[in-house]
Design an enzyme around this catalytic site. Structure first.
Site, PDB file in Angstrom:
ATOM      1  N   GLU A 138      -6.064  -2.943   1.648  1.00 16.90           N
ATOM      2  CA  GLU A 138      -7.199  -2.056   1.904  1.00 16.90           C
ATOM      3  C   GLU A 138      -8.522  -2.835   1.856  1.00 16.90           C
ATOM      4  O   GLU A 138      -8.749  -3.658   0.964  1.00 16.90           O
ATOM      5  CB  GLU A 138      -7.202  -0.958   0.840  1.00 16.90           C
ATOM      6  CG  GLU A 138      -8.331   0.040   0.917  1.00 16.90           C
ATOM      7  CD  GLU A 138      -8.273   1.086  -0.191  1.00 16.90           C
ATOM      8  OE1 GLU A 138      -9.055   2.054  -0.130  1.00 16.90           O
ATOM      9  OE2 GLU A 138      -7.438   0.941  -1.118  1.00 16.90           O
ATOM     10  N   LYS A 205      -8.910   6.858   6.024  1.00 16.41           N
ATOM     11  CA  LYS A 205      -8.390   7.351   4.744  1.00 16.41           C
ATOM     12  C   LYS A 205      -8.771   8.818   4.560  1.00 16.41           C
ATOM     13  O   LYS A 205      -9.935   9.197   4.729  1.00 16.41           O
ATOM     14  CB  LYS A 205      -8.962   6.497   3.615  1.00 16.41           C
ATOM     15  CG  LYS A 205      -8.377   6.748   2.235  1.00 16.41           C
ATOM     16  CD  LYS A 205      -8.925   5.720   1.251  1.00 16.41           C
ATOM     17  CE  LYS A 205      -8.341   5.829  -0.121  1.00 16.41           C
ATOM     18  NZ  LYS A 205      -8.846   4.762  -1.034  1.00 16.41           N
ATOM     19  N   CYS A 241      -3.830   3.852   0.321  1.00 15.89           N
ATOM     20  CA  CYS A 241      -3.922   4.001  -1.131  1.00 15.89           C
ATOM     21  C   CYS A 241      -3.759   5.451  -1.600  1.00 15.89           C
ATOM     22  O   CYS A 241      -2.652   5.977  -1.640  1.00 15.89           O
ATOM     23  CB  CYS A 241      -5.231   3.383  -1.619  1.00 15.89           C
ATOM     24  SG  CYS A 241      -5.145   2.845  -3.362  1.00 15.89           S
TER      25      CYS A 241
END
Length: 624
Positions: A138, A205, A241
């Site tokens: 990331e 995200k 994540c």
């Protein structure tokens, strides 16, 4: 669908940035032939097919077969059309099974050009070894967390420039995924960049963490859409994540046909975190019956340390690949690897502290080593061991500054440890300096009893000397205080709190002893007497820490409940602790917030660390 000559020419233009005239000159192609290539009147010659394949980084046999098929169609030769269609079909079926590689790398926040160079270098090496898809963590391009760099004018523009540079230099047959911030219509996103077939796609995200050390909602907008792509006939979904800790983003990707999920992460270390990751990912895997590839960053960044530990889990919830912790590495998934994930807690924490210290010093690039005030006590002994392991003993200097309350044992043990670790060791006698200070202060202190003022003066003189040596030598001064002391304010502002980095800031005193014993299990460097004797600041005659504090076993148990678990004083007492002791400890913690605000940064290893994670007011009347 077959690719035509004009398509390959457009790809070469895009890849090189050349005009047709420049392409003709640069690659010695007849201008008339190039015009026919562009118009579709002529298919690439076999020589030019190989040339274009080399420029684009694709399989030459595929380019030859496509252009031969095109030529057969132009000349209406049905026999050759059928033959080359069969060849293309054979190439498709003979293509290798998907080869994925994990790049568990250690980027530097804000170092956009060098981070991009790493991505390019690793990608080219992976391509040469037959890798189809290379996956980075990331926000690899800018490092994590970039914090308010994201708000700087020009930062995102530079990010966009580097993404384009990566795209241009990537072999076209290679696919890569890496993290970077992206900007769309004035909104910023925490994105996974997919570069494939010379084109850039991005996944944004969806679940932005905004707790603990995370404040992503300060900068980013949540994404809404899944991204599923195909590589070597496999359907792959991407998440980032925190997305994997919620069922929806993974479910949405699977509903769009994803057979494998890749999660790119910058998940910081704390004790027990890896087991939490495994538990969360196993839940997603078993819900959806999919394979899962978890790619994590590694390295120290200010108060955070990223432990790596990337892994692969099959659709039965079994870990099939486990990458090492606290090490930058690349690993192709066609080869087995199963690094230990059951190391002792002491080894895990020690490795975290070493990496955090190493990266803080080396990534900043302004220090040539580390300096430590070595007292002969347990905290400075452990800090010296961490510094030497992180930076090399040749880059560490230890200064002993004895006074009349410093025991001979402390001097002997400090000297012995420095010698055993091959660290430069010096002694500075502070007696004349303290005498001079006391003489100048005597008229102001007339009629007042000696107290902690005189004790703190010793610490502040030592701090001043250490900072002077740090200035002159170019070495960073490492503060040696631990979490227990910082919690209750058992430290001197502008004295032993002086320094630029505090490796033990989130380490309870009881854990300090455990880490010292662990380090000695590798090789004996910390004298046994340092571990065995009662801890003392040695600022007064026959002083020990327990003159001012509860026993550390009791103190640390109370602090864990109050700080990390956020229990009230009443609830802590209900757990069996003495009420007066609890109230005293709580009061000391609350009264010391102003000190902690002025303390050096140090690496987080617990679930609630002092620093950016724990934001308490300095001025407050709250009684928990």
């Amino acid at each position: 669908m077959p690719i035509k000559t004009k398509d390959y020419l457009a790809k070469v233009r895009n890849k090189t940035g050349f005009t047709d005239y420049k392409i003709a000159k640069e690659y010695d192609i007849n201008q008339s032939n190039l015009s026919k290539y562009k118009s579709g009147k002529l298919a690439l010659s076999e020589t030019h097919a190989w040339l274009f394949a080399g420029i684009l980084g694709v399989n030459p046999a595929e380019v030859v077969a496509n252009t031969k098929l095109e030529q057969a169609k132009i000349s209406n030769n049905e026999t050759k059309v059928k033959f080359w269609q069969e060849q293309l079909e054979n190439l498709k079926h003979d293509s290798e099974s998907l080869k994925i590689e994990i790049a568990q790398i250690n980027p530097i926040v804000g170092d956009l050009s060098n981070n991009a160079e790493k991505i390019i270098d690793f990608s080219c090496k992976a391509f040469e070894s037959g890798v189809h898809l290379l996956v980075f963590p990331e926000l690899t391009l800018c490092g994590y967390p970039p914090e308010d760099l994201l708000l700087r004018e020009g930062f995102i523009t530079q990010v966009e420039t580097e993404i384009e540079r990566i795209r241009k230099q990537l072999p076209e047959a290679m696919s890569i995924i890496f993290g970077a911030p992206t900007r769309i219509d004035e909104c910023l996103y925490n994105s996974a960049i997919l570069i494939q077939h010379g084109k850039v796609r991005s996944y944004h995200k969806q679940h932005l963490p905004n707790y603990g050390v995370f404040d992503e909602k300060r900068y980013f907008t949540s994404g809404q859409m899944p991204l599923v792509f195909e590589c070597q006939r496999q359907r792959i979904g991407i998440v980032i994540c925190e997305d994997a800790w919620d069922e929806t983003p993974v479910n949405n990707a699977v509903n769009q046909g994803a057979q494998t999920i890749i999660s790119i992460n910058a998940s910081p270390f704390q004790v027990g975190k890896h087991n939490q990751r495994l538990q969360a990912i196993r839940q997603r895997v078993l819900e959806n019956q999919i394979n899962f590839i978890y790619v994590n960053a590694v390295g120290g960044q200010d108060e955070l340390v990223f432990d790596g530990g990337s892994f692969v889990m099959n659709n039965k919830g079994e870990v099939t690949h486990q990458l090492p912790f606290f090490q930058a590495t690349t690993q192709a998934l066609d080869a087995p690897i199963m690094a230990s994930s059951t190391e002792s807690i002491e080894k895990t924490i020690y490795d975290a502290l070493v990496l955090a210290t190493k990266d803080y010093v080396q990534k900043n690039g302004v220090f040539n080593g580390a300096l430590i005030g070595l007292s002969g006590g347990i905290d400075s002994a452990l800090t010296l061991a961490i510094a030497a392991d992180a930076l090399g003993s040749e880059n560490v200097q230890a200064i002993m500054m004895p006074y009349e309350y410093t025991s001979a044992m402390s001097v002997e043990d400090a000297k012995a440890q420095a010698s055993s670790m091959n660290v430069d060791y010096r002694e500075v006698n502070i007696f004349p300096m303290i005498s001079s200070f006391n003489m100048q202060l005597a008229p102001l202190f007339t009629g007042l009893q000696a107290d902690t003022t005189e004790e703190n003066l010793q610490a502040r003189i030592r701090g001043t000397l250490l900072m002077a040596i740090s200035n002159k030598s170019g070495k960073i001064l490492l503060t040696t205080g631990n979490k227990s002391e910082m919690a209750v304010g058992y430290a001197t502002l502008y004295g032993d709190m002086s320094g630029g980095f505090a490796p033990l800031k989130d380490i309870a005193k009881t854990m300090v002893y455990r880490l010292a014993k662990y380090r000695n299990s590798i090789n004996y460097v910390i004298p046994g007497r340092v571990i065995d004797r009662a801890p003392s600041a040695e600022l007064a005659p026959n002083q020990v820490d327990q003159d001012s504090l509860p026993e550390y076993d009791e103190l640390d148990a109370i602090l864990e409940l109050f700080i990390e678990k956020k229990y009230s004083a009443e609830r802590i007492v209900q757990r069996g602790h003495d009420e007066n002791t609890v109230k005293r400890v709580v009061k000391m913690v609350l009264n010391s917030e102003y000190k902690r605000r002025q303390s050096a940064p140090g690496p987080k290893i617990s679930q609630n660390a002092f620093g950016k994670e724990r934001r308490y007011p300095m001025t407050s009347k709250f009684q928990p």
